[in-house]
Write an enzyme that holds these catalytic residues in place. Structure first.
Site, PDB file in Angstrom:
ATOM      1  N   HIS A  16       0.923  -1.396   0.072  1.00 30.43           N
ATOM      2  CA  HIS A  16      -0.035   0.065   0.177  1.00 30.43           C
ATOM      3  C   HIS A  16       0.859   1.401  -0.094  1.00 30.43           C
ATOM      4  O   HIS A  16       1.285   1.685   1.005  1.00 30.43           O
ATOM      5  CB  HIS A  16      -0.989   0.051   1.382  1.00 30.43           C
ATOM      6  CG  HIS A  16      -2.137   1.040   0.907  1.00 30.43           C
ATOM      7  ND1 HIS A  16      -3.386   0.415   0.824  1.00 30.43           N
ATOM      8  CD2 HIS A  16      -2.179   2.348   1.057  1.00 30.43           C
ATOM      9  CE1 HIS A  16      -4.209   1.467   0.584  1.00 30.43           C
ATOM     10  NE2 HIS A  16      -3.375   2.630   0.653  1.00 30.43           N
ATOM     11  N   HIS A 200      -9.915   0.646  -1.583  1.00 30.39           N
ATOM     12  CA  HIS A 200      -9.773   1.095  -0.433  1.00 30.39           C
ATOM     13  C   HIS A 200     -11.108   0.985   0.361  1.00 30.39           C
ATOM     14  O   HIS A 200     -12.215   1.186  -0.305  1.00 30.39           O
ATOM     15  CB  HIS A 200      -9.663   2.709  -0.287  1.00 30.39           C
ATOM     16  CG  HIS A 200      -8.006   3.086  -0.769  1.00 30.39           C
ATOM     17  ND1 HIS A 200      -7.550   2.644  -1.853  1.00 30.39           N
ATOM     18  CD2 HIS A 200      -7.299   3.626   0.032  1.00 30.39           C
ATOM     19  CE1 HIS A 200      -6.257   3.240  -1.738  1.00 30.39           C
ATOM     20  NE2 HIS A 200      -6.324   3.686  -0.513  1.00 30.39           N
ATOM     21  N   GLU A 203     -11.658   2.775   6.313  1.00 32.06           N
ATOM     22  CA  GLU A 203     -10.460   3.781   6.576  1.00 32.06           C
ATOM     23  C   GLU A 203     -11.330   4.957   7.267  1.00 32.06           C
ATOM     24  O   GLU A 203     -11.355   5.235   8.587  1.00 32.06           O
ATOM     25  CB  GLU A 203      -9.840   4.289   5.599  1.00 32.06           C
ATOM     26  CG  GLU A 203      -8.729   5.361   6.122  1.00 32.06           C
ATOM     27  CD  GLU A 203      -7.954   6.022   4.753  1.00 32.06           C
ATOM     28  OE1 GLU A 203      -8.591   6.041   3.631  1.00 32.06           O
ATOM     29  OE2 GLU A 203      -7.023   6.561   5.050  1.00 32.06           O
TER      30      GLU A 203
HETATM   31 ZN   LIG Z   1      -4.229   4.570   0.253  1.00 35.00          ZN
END
Ligand SMILES: [Zn+2]
Length: 339
Positions: A16, A200, A203
């Site tokens: 990542h 993604h 998060e």
């Molecule tokens: Zn990222």
């Protein structure tokens, strides 16, 4: 207490890392100088900017800084330098395999269009890999702030370059905008073309965004995914299916996803059996690189050397590295632990 093993010598895979975000701060200053770009103070202060991306304004500010940095990459030479330096930094931190993530759309206008941009990036990755000996591949990432049709076009382009070093397809930017399922067609194209789906999720938003990545995009890996920790059933699902979460602790703290390094739920994921690949995300903005993420696991979460070795193994197994590369790295990890 026994002398701690050097984490920069622990072989690992880095899954990542964003393109512009991988830049050395000193390189950014030199490029800004070369092009007469006046950088925001936050990028020249010599320490990572204070960001708070848990609200949309904070995220917007983060994106503005990222855009300012990206505006300093204008010529193929700049791209080559960026990639070579990213490889050098990774090697220094014990990485034996790097998958770098890029949305070529942002570089296309200055590099002569989408195709030339992708060609320049892949050539740069090839050259850096040869110069440093680091195995490198590319994830092409769509932007969820843009139209899903743009993502489809990108997915087709990514598939076309599967034999030139593109191994995966991602989806980045603000999880609070749009639905994962808007991008299902793009991900279907990528998967059918043999690419790994690595959007993604989990998060800036909670477990639901991770579930969406699994259900709607059939993700094989999750960018971040840390907030799955809030849902035991989801953790079990990730563990049962061995979906690797690309966890980036320093980034999480820098963006205010968690207050302190010890708040990042590394233990929760680890104990639940969810494979992780620790990553630096955007070292340019967050101030730390790959080995530092393992240092956080050691210092703030009490990971022992055998546990850190297991984290490194998880990163290797979650990678798109060919079997022989994986075997070599896994043997290196055993050697680090027992040697
Ligand atoms: Zn990222």
């Amino acid at each position: 207490m026994e002398h701690a093993r050097d984490l920069t010598l622990l072989p690992k895979a880095h899954l990542h890392l964003h393109f512009t975000g991988s830049m050395r701060p000193s390189t950014l200053l030199e490029l800004a100088d070369k092009y007469g770009v006046r950088l925001p103070d936050a990028l020249t202060a010599g320490e990572p900017p204070k960001l708070r991306a848990t609200d949309e304004r904070g995220w917007f500010r983060f994106q503005r800084l990222y855009d300012a940095a990206r505006s300093c990459l204008r010529e193929p030479d700049d791209i080559r330098r960026l990639v070579r330096e990213a490889a050098e930094e990774d090697v220094r931190d014990g990485s034996g395999w790097l998958e770098i993530q890029v949305d070529p759309t942002s570089y296309a206008p200055l590099l002569g269009g989408m195709i030339p941009a992708v060609e320049i990036i892949l050539d740069a990755v090839d050259a850096a890999s040869r110069e440093t000996g680091l195995g490198m591949r590319v994830l092409i990432a769509a932007n969820r702030m843009k139209h899903p049709l743009d993502a489809r076009t990108l997915a087709r382009l990514a598939v076309r370059y599967a034999d030139r070093g593109v191994v995966g397809f991602g989806l980045s930017n603000d999880e609070r905008r749009g639905m994962a399922r808007d991008f299902d067609r793009a991900f279907a194209i990528a998967r059918e073309g043999g690419l790994l789906a690595a959007p993604h999720g989990g998060e800036l938003t909670g477990p639901a965004s991770v579930r969406d990545c699994l259900d709607d995009l059939l993700a094989a890996r999750i960018g971040h995914g840390v907030r799955a920790a809030e849902d035991p059933r989801l953790l079990k699902r990730l563990a049962d299916r061995q979906i690797t979460c690309e966890v980036c602790p320093a980034s999480n703290v820098a963006l205010g996803v968690y207050e302190r390094p010890e708040d990042v739920p590394l233990r929760t994921l680890f104990e639940a059996g969810v494979p992780m690949a620790l990553g630096a995300d955007d070292p340019l903005l967050f101030g730390s690189r790959l080995a530092a993420q393992y240092e956080i696991a050691r210092r703030h979460h009490g990971f022992t050397d055998p546990e850190l070795a297991e984290l490194a193994r998880q990163s290797v197994r979650g990678s798109a590295a060919p079997a022989d590369v994986q075997e070599k790295l896994l043997a290196g990890i055993d050697h680090w632990l027992t040697g």
